[in-house]
Design an enzyme around this catalytic site. Structure first.
Site, PDB file in Angstrom:
ATOM      1  N   GLY A  91       0.643  -1.163  -0.205  1.00  0.00           N
ATOM      2  CA  GLY A  91       0.058   0.053  -0.098  1.00  0.00           C
ATOM      3  C   GLY A  91       0.873   1.265   0.036  1.00  0.00           C
ATOM      4  O   GLY A  91       2.292   1.097  -0.039  1.00  0.00           O
ATOM      5  N   CYS A  92       0.306   2.277   0.115  1.00  0.00           N
ATOM      6  CA  CYS A  92       0.959   3.537   0.031  1.00  0.00           C
ATOM      7  C   CYS A  92       1.090   3.994   1.347  1.00  0.00           C
ATOM      8  O   CYS A  92       0.495   3.487   2.538  1.00  0.00           O
ATOM      9  CB  CYS A  92       0.274   4.839  -0.689  1.00  0.00           C
ATOM     10  SG  CYS A  92      -1.562   4.917  -0.234  1.00  0.00           S
ATOM     11  N   GLY A  93       1.782   5.339   1.732  1.00  0.00           N
ATOM     12  CA  GLY A  93       2.094   5.877   2.876  1.00  0.00           C
ATOM     13  C   GLY A  93       2.860   5.010   3.846  1.00  0.00           C
ATOM     14  O   GLY A  93       4.107   4.771   3.480  1.00  0.00           O
ATOM     15  N   LEU A  94       2.690   4.584   4.841  1.00  0.00           N
ATOM     16  CA  LEU A  94       3.448   3.697   5.878  1.00  0.00           C
ATOM     17  C   LEU A  94       3.183   2.186   5.732  1.00  0.00           C
ATOM     18  O   LEU A  94       2.484   1.490   6.060  1.00  0.00           O
ATOM     19  CB  LEU A  94       2.994   4.058   7.461  1.00  0.00           C
ATOM     20  CG  LEU A  94       3.332   5.488   7.919  1.00  0.00           C
ATOM     21  CD1 LEU A  94       2.643   5.678   9.163  1.00  0.00           C
ATOM     22  CD2 LEU A  94       4.774   5.704   8.009  1.00  0.00           C
TER      23      LEU A  94
END
Length: 279
Positions: free
Chosen positions: A117-120
């Site tokens: 996924g994106c972000g963390l």
């Protein structure tokens, strides 16, 4: 930082090159120093864990400090040894840690496997993304005048910054503002990790002083300070709201915009002793 003459012999943290400098519309060839930045891979007992972009100095300090700040080891004694290997792509730090620490790291990696996924990336919940600091730092009283003394001392000791204008510094200062230990890096987190590692490797009690950094005070910087057991963090730039909340929860005295005699205390301001200016 462009210059006409070389002020000192470059060391591994600095690269010398030629550049074209334009002043008042007139270009000319000059000699320049730039801060070195290379990929540094950390391996724990042969297990690849992370790759950071860092200045290739004080790498043993960096390895220990990163291990402590990230909770991979509990104390410096859990690091049994390390080797620094230079490869074509960068540098590999081979760190040997206690078996229980390696088991904990493997369990953490298993929990993150298969998630994207994106972000963390690899973080499934908000609780994982922003873990609470379980530790509270011990209260310590600090004269406000110590802040200006510490910052003055830092400027005089920042060799990389003076040569390149491109690095951050993290310093451990005594209760009266005397500078005891300083580390530099192109990354503010790396500089603080190097400082924490140096303190741990030398067996110094980090709580007997405060940290000063030439950067903003982010949540991560606050967490690293608390985990090191230090009661005050002074930054020359602003904190974030999350950093302030984290500092308040941990009892950390968090200071921003520390420049000369000016500063702003965002948490535990009662620990600062402010003396009136002489008439």
């Amino acid at each position: 930082m462009s210059m006409d003459a070389l002020p000192f012999t470059p060391h591994p943290g600095v690269r010398h090159l030629s550049a074209l400098r334009c002043q008042a519309g007139v270009p000319r060839e000059v000699e320049d120093f730039v801060a070195d930045e290379v990929p540094v891979a950390l391996q724990f007992n042969g297990l690849s864990h992370a790759v950071m972009l860092a200045t290739p100095l004080d790498l043993e300090d960096f390895a220990v400090g990163f291990s402590l700040s990230e909770g991979i080891v509990d104390h410096a004694g859990d690091v049994f040894g390390m080797d620094v290997e230079t490869v074509d792509q960068g540098i590999v730090l081979h760190v040997e840690v206690a078996s229980r620490c390696l088991a904990r790291l493997k369990e953490r990696r298993r929990a993150l496997s298969g998630r994207t996924g994106c972000g963390l990336c690899g973080v499934e919940s908000l609780a994982q993304a922003l873990p609470r600091c379980k530790r509270r730092v011990a209260p310590a009283v600090l004269p406000a005048a110590a802040l200006s003394g510490a910052l003055d001392g830092m400027r005089a000791r920042q060799a990389l910054q003076s040569a390149t204008g491109a690095t951050h510094a993290a310093a451990w200062c005594g209760p009266r503002g005397e500078l005891r230990l300083l580390r530099e890096d192109v990354g503010r987190h790396n500089a603080l990790d190097k400082l924490i590692g140096a303190l741990a490797r030398e067996g110094l009690d980090a709580a007997d002083g405060f940290f000063a950094v030439t950067s903003r005070a982010s949540y991560e910087m606050v967490q690293k300070t608390v985990r090191a057991g230090v009661g005050t963090l002074a930054a020359i730039s602003a904190p974030t709201a999350l950093a302030v909340r984290t500092a308040q929860a941990a009892g950390l005295c968090l200071i921003g915009f520390a420049r000369g005699r000016d500063w702003v205390a965002y948490s535990a301001a009662d620990r600062l002793i402010v003396e009136p200016l002489a008439a």
